[in-house]
Scaffold this motif. Structure first.
Motif, PDB file in Angstrom:
ATOM      1  N   THR A   1       9.942   2.726  -0.574  1.00 61.50           N
ATOM      2  CA  THR A   1       9.664   1.631   0.051  1.00 61.50           C
ATOM      3  C   THR A   1       9.957   1.029   1.288  1.00 61.50           C
ATOM      4  OG1 THR A   1       9.215   0.952  -2.311  1.00 61.50           O
ATOM      5  CG2 THR A   1       9.197  -0.936  -0.791  1.00 61.50           C
ATOM      6  N   VAL A   2       9.082   0.622   2.309  1.00 56.51           N
ATOM      7  CA  VAL A   2       9.506  -0.012   3.486  1.00 56.51           C
ATOM      8  C   VAL A   2       8.909  -1.358   3.198  1.00 56.51           C
ATOM      9  CG1 VAL A   2       9.483  -0.064   5.805  1.00 56.51           C
ATOM     10  CG2 VAL A   2       9.212   1.957   4.744  1.00 56.51           C
TER      11      VAL A   2
ATOM     12  N   GLY B   1       3.124   8.933   3.449  1.00 61.51           N
ATOM     13  CA  GLY B   1       3.935   8.860   2.000  1.00 61.51           C
ATOM     14  C   GLY B   1       4.821   7.863   1.722  1.00 61.51           C
ATOM     15  N   LEU B   2       4.934   6.730   2.433  1.00 60.99           N
ATOM     16  CA  LEU B   2       5.698   5.594   2.056  1.00 60.99           C
ATOM     17  C   LEU B   2       4.912   4.576   1.429  1.00 60.99           C
ATOM     18  CD1 LEU B   2       7.466   5.766   5.488  1.00 60.99           C
ATOM     19  CD2 LEU B   2       8.508   6.601   3.168  1.00 60.99           C
ATOM     20  N   ARG B   3       5.737   3.552   0.873  1.00 63.77           N
ATOM     21  CA  ARG B   3       5.017   2.455   0.273  1.00 63.77           C
ATOM     22  C   ARG B   3       5.549   1.059   1.503  1.00 63.77           C
ATOM     23  NH1 ARG B   3       7.448  -1.266  -3.950  1.00 63.77           N
ATOM     24  NH2 ARG B   3       5.660  -2.568  -4.515  1.00 63.77           N
TER      25      ARG B   3
ATOM     26  N   GLU C   1       0.809  -1.252  -0.056  1.00 67.17           N
ATOM     27  CA  GLU C   1       0.008  -0.004  -0.067  1.00 67.17           C
ATOM     28  C   GLU C   1       0.875   1.202  -0.105  1.00 67.17           C
ATOM     29  OE1 GLU C   1      -3.672   1.948   2.715  1.00 67.17           O
ATOM     30  OE2 GLU C   1      -3.061  -0.217   3.109  1.00 67.17           O
ATOM     31  N   GLY C   2       0.178   2.391  -0.731  1.00 66.56           N
ATOM     32  CA  GLY C   2       1.107   3.418  -0.878  1.00 66.56           C
ATOM     33  C   GLY C   2       1.943   3.681  -1.929  1.00 66.56           C
TER      34      GLY C   2
ATOM     35  N   VAL D   1       0.425  -1.804   9.855  1.00 65.65           N
ATOM     36  CA  VAL D   1       1.671  -1.040   9.679  1.00 65.65           C
ATOM     37  C   VAL D   1       1.922  -0.568   8.282  1.00 65.65           C
ATOM     38  CG1 VAL D   1       4.185  -1.348   9.758  1.00 65.65           C
ATOM     39  CG2 VAL D   1       2.802  -2.461  11.593  1.00 65.65           C
ATOM     40  N   ILE D   2       1.432  -1.343   7.393  1.00 60.99           N
ATOM     41  CA  ILE D   2       1.742  -0.717   6.192  1.00 60.99           C
ATOM     42  C   ILE D   2       0.747   0.127   5.560  1.00 60.99           C
ATOM     43  CG2 ILE D   2       2.837  -2.893   4.948  1.00 60.99           C
ATOM     44  CD1 ILE D   2       0.166  -3.558   3.908  1.00 60.99           C
TER      45      ILE D   2
END
Length: 94
Positions: free
Chosen positions: A48-49, A73-75, A43-44, A65-66
């Motif tokens: 990327t995390v 603003g992160l993926r 998601e996002g 968390v995701i």
């Protein structure tokens, strides 16, 4: 005594648990890597995390968390390793 029961709140039913897992499955997608079918939820957009589970875990642990990462603003990406969560459990793979 279960604290939820003690507080007068009924514990989540088995059918309720199935609904949560089905929702998780619908929010992600299946993929195949190295001949093994697995599952990923992402998601996002933005940097990327990768959320990687260990023993006894799965992508399900990172479902909230995701979402929070995406809100910032992160993926967020979480996938299931072979034999865990919604991934295939290949024979002979211990």
């Amino acid at each position: 005594m279960n604290s939820a029961v003690h507080a007068g709140v009924a514990p989540r039913s088995l059918s309720g648990s199935r609904e949560v897992i089905d929702e998780h499955r619908r929010a992600g997608r299946a993929f195949t890597a190295g001949g093994v079918r697995s599952f990923v939820r992402e998601e996002g957009s933005g940097p990327t995390v990768l959320c990687m589970h260990g023993m006894w875990g799965s992508s399900f642990l990172y479902r909230k968390v995701i979402h929070e990462l995406a809100e910032r603003g992160l993926r967020g990406v979480a996938f299931d390793l072979p034999g865990f969560g919604l991934a295939e459990r290949p024979r002979g793979n211990d």
